[in-house]
Design a protein around this motif. Sequence first.
Motif, PDB file in Angstrom:
ATOM      1  N   VAL A 211       0.862  -1.196   0.000  1.00 36.45           N
ATOM      2  CA  VAL A 211       0.000   0.000   0.000  1.00 36.45           C
ATOM      3  C   VAL A 211       0.895   1.242   0.000  1.00 36.45           C
ATOM      4  O   VAL A 211       1.516   1.570   1.001  1.00 36.45           O
ATOM      5  N   PHE A 212       1.005   1.898  -1.138  1.00 34.03           N
ATOM      6  CA  PHE A 212       1.787   3.128  -1.251  1.00 34.03           C
ATOM      7  C   PHE A 212       0.840   4.329  -1.187  1.00 34.03           C
ATOM      8  O   PHE A 212      -0.316   4.243  -1.634  1.00 34.03           O
ATOM      9  N   PRO A 213       1.341   5.463  -0.668  1.00 38.03           N
ATOM     10  CA  PRO A 213       0.460   6.629  -0.558  1.00 38.03           C
ATOM     11  C   PRO A 213       0.085   7.216  -1.919  1.00 38.03           C
ATOM     12  O   PRO A 213       0.831   7.073  -2.886  1.00 38.03           O
ATOM     13  N   ARG A 214      -1.077   7.838  -1.953  1.00 37.58           N
ATOM     14  CA  ARG A 214      -1.517   8.576  -3.147  1.00 37.58           C
ATOM     15  C   ARG A 214      -1.663  10.035  -2.725  1.00 37.58           C
ATOM     16  O   ARG A 214      -2.766  10.493  -2.400  1.00 37.58           O
ATOM     17  N   PRO A 215      -0.540  10.780  -2.728  1.00 35.49           N
ATOM     18  CA  PRO A 215      -0.570  12.131  -2.157  1.00 35.49           C
ATOM     19  C   PRO A 215      -1.608  13.050  -2.800  1.00 35.49           C
ATOM     20  O   PRO A 215      -1.745  13.075  -4.009  1.00 35.49           O
ATOM     21  N   MET A 216      -2.336  13.734  -1.950  1.00 39.11           N
ATOM     22  CA  MET A 216      -3.310  14.768  -2.336  1.00 39.11           C
ATOM     23  C   MET A 216      -4.477  14.248  -3.180  1.00 39.11           C
ATOM     24  O   MET A 216      -5.187  15.041  -3.798  1.00 39.11           O
ATOM     25  N   ILE A 217      -4.677  12.934  -3.188  1.00 42.72           N
ATOM     26  CA  ILE A 217      -5.733  12.407  -4.076  1.00 42.72           C
ATOM     27  C   ILE A 217      -7.110  12.936  -3.678  1.00 42.72           C
ATOM     28  O   ILE A 217      -7.985  13.128  -4.519  1.00 42.72           O
ATOM     29  N   ASN A 218      -7.290  13.219  -2.376  1.00 40.37           N
ATOM     30  CA  ASN A 218      -8.596  13.726  -1.933  1.00 40.37           C
ATOM     31  C   ASN A 218      -8.602  15.222  -1.644  1.00 40.37           C
ATOM     32  O   ASN A 218      -9.574  15.734  -1.098  1.00 40.37           O
ATOM     33  N   SER A 219      -7.530  15.909  -1.980  1.00 44.04           N
ATOM     34  CA  SER A 219      -7.519  17.361  -1.730  1.00 44.04           C
ATOM     35  C   SER A 219      -8.523  17.999  -2.685  1.00 44.04           C
ATOM     36  O   SER A 219      -8.698  17.541  -3.815  1.00 44.04           O
ATOM     37  N   ASN A 220      -9.135  19.052  -2.210  1.00 47.65           N
ATOM     38  CA  ASN A 220     -10.211  19.637  -2.997  1.00 47.65           C
ATOM     39  C   ASN A 220      -9.698  20.621  -4.034  1.00 47.65           C
ATOM     40  O   ASN A 220     -10.256  21.704  -4.194  1.00 47.65           O
ATOM     41  N   ASP A 221      -8.594  20.300  -4.675  1.00 47.51           N
ATOM     42  CA  ASP A 221      -8.054  21.198  -5.699  1.00 47.51           C
ATOM     43  C   ASP A 221      -7.449  20.356  -6.819  1.00 47.51           C
ATOM     44  O   ASP A 221      -7.605  19.135  -6.829  1.00 47.51           O
TER      45      ASP A 221
END
Length: 370
Positions: A211-221
């Motif tokens: 499981v690798f991170p998905r940076p900012m995938i849920n940021s609202n921009d």
Amino acid sequence: MPNRSKVTILAIETSADETSAAVLLGDKKTGKFKLLSNLIYSQIKIHQKTGGIVPEVAARAHIPKIIPVVKLALRQAKTRLGEINCLAVTTGPGLVTSLMVGVDTAKALAFALNKPIISINHLEGHLLSALGGQNLQLTTYNFPALGLVVSGGHTMLVLIKRIGEYKILGQTLDDAAGECFDKVAKILGLPYPGGPVLAKLARKGDPEAFVFPRPMINSNDYNFSFAGLKTHVLYFWQTFQKTNVIAALPRRYVGVARNDKNIKADIAACAEQAIIDVLVAKTINAAKKIKAKAILLGGGVSANLKLRKILAEAVKKNIPNSTFHIPDSDLTTDNAGMIAVAGYFHFINGHYATSEKIITNPNWELGSWR
Ligand code: KG4
Ligand code: ZN
């Protein structure tokens, strides 16, 4: 009688480590055009020795190649220098000394031929590269469109109101997607250039192994960040090197002897998947927001087959009324063909100048002054 609606453009691109020239034949009346040649001399072998581009080395390497590449592009296009109506050249962004080789060559040619010259933003070239191979006509093209430019230096989502009118909706706050591919490859000890090598290795790996991170995938921009993913892979790999134990090892791997090669392939597949997931999620969100009628993919990372496939499927599923356009493979990484395409659109809009007006602009931001 010469056909006055026809225009022949000679384009030059030297913004980083590719020396490239292309010839485009266009029709001002119909808006149709065709790339007659797109020659690329790659400096990869030179930069393999240092594992990356040394700007001074890249600039010097352009010098002996630029005239032969231009000559070959003309020969392949069966076009004489005297038949050129206009020059198009990348003036930025890029490595200043590399840019200067192409810019000064194009300026000298424009001056000697007494022809106009068009200053092209490298990112606009990538943005419009999908139009090159498909020879789409302006009139058949729907706006607003959305461009995803993913290269070694940039990752951005661009609102295309019409060709020549752009607004950056978001971009990377640190590393570009291609840079992340390259750095992960370097961590795993893969040869330069890392992106395509990592992608090839990833085909043998399991994208769900870790499981690798998905940076900012849920940021609202619509911004991106890939530095954290690279650092995660670095620590993950260092831990494995030191202890031979994988952090967060999935249950199904426990007790299974894994050699470095398999682990490397799994890491490559997981990193690639994480990058693609973020790119696709943000692109779909932005496309919905602006009600994009077309989505254009461009930049070196657009050569990635998995990205092409997953993005195509996501567009079809989430925004079925939009069309999706990808560049031909020779128009993905840096090339003069895409500069010729952008040049053609500017030429028909009268955006050309005389050679003394053209300057190198290494930090030129897409959508700002031209
Ligand atoms: O557009 P480009 O040629 O140069 C810049 O303007 O930066 O992009 C080069 C980038 C590099 O980071 C390279 O590793 C990446 O594109 N790249 C790929 C693939 N082919 C090239 N990344 C992932 N998968 C590929 N198949
Ligand atoms: Zn590029």
